[in-house]
Design a protein around this motif. Structure first.
Motif, mmCIF file in Angstrom:
data_model
loop_
_atom_site.group_PDB
_atom_site.id
_atom_site.type_symbol
_atom_site.label_atom_id
_atom_site.label_comp_id
_atom_site.label_asym_id
_atom_site.label_seq_id
_atom_site.Cartn_x
_atom_site.Cartn_y
_atom_site.Cartn_z
ATOM 1 N N ARG A 62 0.849 -1.191 0.000
ATOM 2 C CA ARG A 62 0.000 0.000 0.000
ATOM 3 C C ARG A 62 0.875 1.227 0.000
ATOM 4 O O ARG A 62 1.971 1.234 0.581
ATOM 5 N N GLN A 63 0.368 2.265 -0.647
ATOM 6 C CA GLN A 63 1.083 3.530 -0.741
ATOM 7 C C GLN A 63 1.447 4.033 0.649
ATOM 8 O O GLN A 63 0.615 4.082 1.544
ATOM 9 N N GLY A 64 2.718 4.359 0.837
ATOM 10 C CA GLY A 64 3.171 4.906 2.105
ATOM 11 C C GLY A 64 3.628 3.861 3.109
ATOM 12 O O GLY A 64 4.244 4.190 4.109
ATOM 13 N N PHE A 65 3.320 2.591 2.846
ATOM 14 C CA PHE A 65 3.716 1.521 3.741
ATOM 15 C C PHE A 65 4.783 0.622 3.151
ATOM 16 O O PHE A 65 5.620 0.083 3.857
ATOM 17 N N GLY A 66 4.725 0.410 1.848
ATOM 18 C CA GLY A 66 5.612 -0.569 1.237
ATOM 19 C C GLY A 66 4.968 -1.944 1.240
ATOM 20 O O GLY A 66 3.750 -2.078 1.255
ATOM 21 N N TRP A 67 5.788 -2.979 1.269
ATOM 22 C CA TRP A 67 5.313 -4.352 1.171
ATOM 23 C C TRP A 67 5.140 -4.969 2.558
ATOM 24 O O TRP A 67 5.904 -4.691 3.466
ATOM 25 N N PHE A 68 4.131 -5.826 2.708
ATOM 26 C CA PHE A 68 3.876 -6.492 3.968
ATOM 27 C C PHE A 68 3.282 -7.860 3.701
ATOM 28 O O PHE A 68 2.769 -8.135 2.603
ATOM 29 N N VAL A 69 3.387 -8.739 4.697
ATOM 30 C CA VAL A 69 2.829 -10.080 4.565
ATOM 31 C C VAL A 69 1.313 -9.967 4.491
ATOM 32 O O VAL A 69 0.681 -9.320 5.332
ATOM 33 N N GLY A 70 0.728 -10.572 3.486
ATOM 34 C CA GLY A 70 -0.683 -10.376 3.207
ATOM 35 C C GLY A 70 -1.594 -11.043 4.210
ATOM 36 O O GLY A 70 -1.251 -12.018 4.855
ATOM 37 N N ARG A 71 -2.789 -10.480 4.332
ATOM 38 C CA ARG A 71 -3.835 -11.028 5.193
ATOM 39 C C ARG A 71 -5.123 -10.332 4.809
ATOM 40 O O ARG A 71 -5.120 -9.174 4.413
ATOM 41 N N GLU A 72 -6.220 -11.035 4.918
ATOM 42 C CA GLU A 72 -7.520 -10.406 4.702
ATOM 43 C C GLU A 72 -7.630 -9.181 5.608
ATOM 44 O O GLU A 72 -7.414 -9.272 6.818
ATOM 45 N N PRO A 73 -7.899 -7.997 5.061
ATOM 46 C CA PRO A 73 -7.957 -6.796 5.904
ATOM 47 C C PRO A 73 -9.077 -6.878 6.934
ATOM 48 O O PRO A 73 -10.065 -7.582 6.753
ATOM 49 N N ILE A 74 -8.867 -6.161 8.044
ATOM 50 C CA ILE A 74 -9.896 -6.082 9.079
ATOM 51 C C ILE A 74 -10.928 -5.060 8.637
ATOM 52 O O ILE A 74 -10.614 -3.897 8.411
ATOM 53 N N ARG A 75 -12.179 -5.506 8.505
ATOM 54 C CA ARG A 75 -13.239 -4.622 8.044
ATOM 55 C C ARG A 75 -14.156 -4.287 9.207
ATOM 56 O O ARG A 75 -14.539 -5.157 9.975
ATOM 57 N N GLN A 76 -14.502 -3.015 9.298
ATOM 58 C CA GLN A 76 -15.415 -2.578 10.352
ATOM 59 C C GLN A 76 -16.559 -1.807 9.726
ATOM 60 O O GLN A 76 -16.349 -0.864 8.969
ATOM 61 N N SER A 77 -17.775 -2.230 10.034
ATOM 62 C CA SER A 77 -18.947 -1.540 9.529
ATOM 63 C C SER A 77 -19.133 -0.222 10.272
ATOM 64 O O SER A 77 -18.879 -0.129 11.465
ATOM 65 N N LEU A 78 -19.595 0.791 9.559
ATOM 66 C CA LEU A 78 -19.874 2.086 10.171
ATOM 67 C C LEU A 78 -21.364 2.312 10.375
ATOM 68 O O LEU A 78 -21.801 3.407 10.666
ATOM 69 N N ASP A 79 -22.153 1.243 10.205
ATOM 70 C CA ASP A 79 -23.601 1.399 10.237
ATOM 71 C C ASP A 79 -24.198 1.410 11.639
ATOM 72 O O ASP A 79 -25.356 1.734 11.815
ATOM 73 N N SER A 80 -23.409 1.007 12.661
ATOM 74 C CA SER A 80 -23.971 0.938 14.010
ATOM 75 C C SER A 80 -22.847 1.050 15.028
ATOM 76 O O SER A 80 -21.675 1.139 14.678
ATOM 77 N N LEU A 81 -23.217 0.998 16.313
ATOM 78 C CA LEU A 81 -22.235 1.041 17.392
ATOM 79 C C LEU A 81 -21.711 -0.350 17.743
ATOM 80 O O LEU A 81 -21.070 -0.526 18.763
ATOM 81 N N ALA A 82 -21.966 -1.347 16.915
ATOM 82 C CA ALA A 82 -21.475 -2.698 17.173
ATOM 83 C C ALA A 82 -19.956 -2.669 17.321
ATOM 84 O O ALA A 82 -19.259 -1.952 16.614
ATOM 85 N N THR A 83 -19.437 -3.464 18.257
ATOM 86 C CA THR A 83 -18.010 -3.446 18.528
ATOM 87 C C THR A 83 -17.244 -4.214 17.462
ATOM 88 O O THR A 83 -17.758 -5.149 16.837
#
Length: 241
Positions: A62-83
């Motif tokens: 990713r731009q600004g980070f360089g290369w890293f060991v891949g992994r499914e990104p952590i996704r967080q919904s913004l639709d509610s206050l769910a943790t």
């Protein structure tokens, strides 16, 4: 015997480190220049090796980070206050919450304007699959935090602890550079890009109850919003200087 090209040998060396666990998901790789010097090849050769591993899903960049060991990104919904812990559990991923600091303190000026002069301050580090992904500071109105203990906030989030006393939340997402403290906690380089979520949560009477700052490594995090109705500019989008 098939000829082995140098970029394939370098890719195999990195692949072996990933599959053996020497390089875990989310780990930043040395820069292309550093890898070039380490393997005594051109950056073109290094990039070809990394691109091969990207196709295999082992690394990413990713731009600004360089290369890293891949992994499914952590996704967080913004639709509610769910943790985020609830969302990680739904995705079948483990999570852990480490409290780094807990106590009543004089509120920073911008927090005092929204809450009280004295607040309960909690600083914690969230991990997913044993890798840090969020550095979070929560300032709680003193009257709401009076009965909370360190073990309470280690075991549960403020949303869970105060669920019957909280109303809605307003949050602003921006980009910042990691300072020394956040970089050390999140195991990234100082100055690396972070997604910063600044959230103000109200109580059921409409007054301010919590102010929080959530810092996420940009290469490991995605925020997801479901839009309905006519699609134009994202809701809440504004330009800042």
């Amino acid at each position: 015997m098939a000829r082995s090209f140098r970029y394939q040998e370098i890719a195999e060396a990195i692949r072996a480190d990933v599959t053996s666990g020497a390089l875990v998901a989310g780990t930043l790789l040395p820069s292309e220049s550093e890898l070039s010097a380490q393997h005594e090849v051109s950056r073109v050769t290094i990039r070809k090796a990394l691109e091969q591993l990207r196709v295999e899903g082992l690394v990413d960049s990713r731009q600004g980070f360089g290369w890293f060991v891949g992994r499914e990104p952590i996704r967080q919904s913004l639709d509610s206050l769910a943790t985020i812990e609830d969302q990680l559990a739904e995705a079948g991923r483990s999570s852990e919450r480490l409290v780094l600091r807990f106590g009543f303190v004089d509120a920073p000026e911008e927090v005092a304007e929204l809450l009280d002069d004295e607040v309960l301050e909690v600083v914690r580090l969230n991990l997913a699959d044993d890798q840090p992904f969020a550095h979070i500071t929560v300032w709680c109105k003193a009257s709401l935090g009076a009965d909370l203990s360190r073990s309470d906030v280690e075991d549960s989030t403020f949303v869970d602890l105060l669920s019957e006393r909280l109303g809605h939340a307003n949050q602003v997402i921006s980009a910042v550079a990691a300072d020394a403290n956040a970089a050390a906690a999140l195991r990234i380089d100082e100055g690396a890009p972070l997604l910063r979520v600044r959230r103000v949560t109200t109580d059921i009477a409409g007054g301010n109850a919590l102010v929080s700052e959530h810092l996420y490594p940009a290469h490991r995090t995605e925020f997801e919003v479901t839009l309905s109705g006519p699609i134009g500019e994202p809701a809440g989008l504004r330009l800042v200087q």
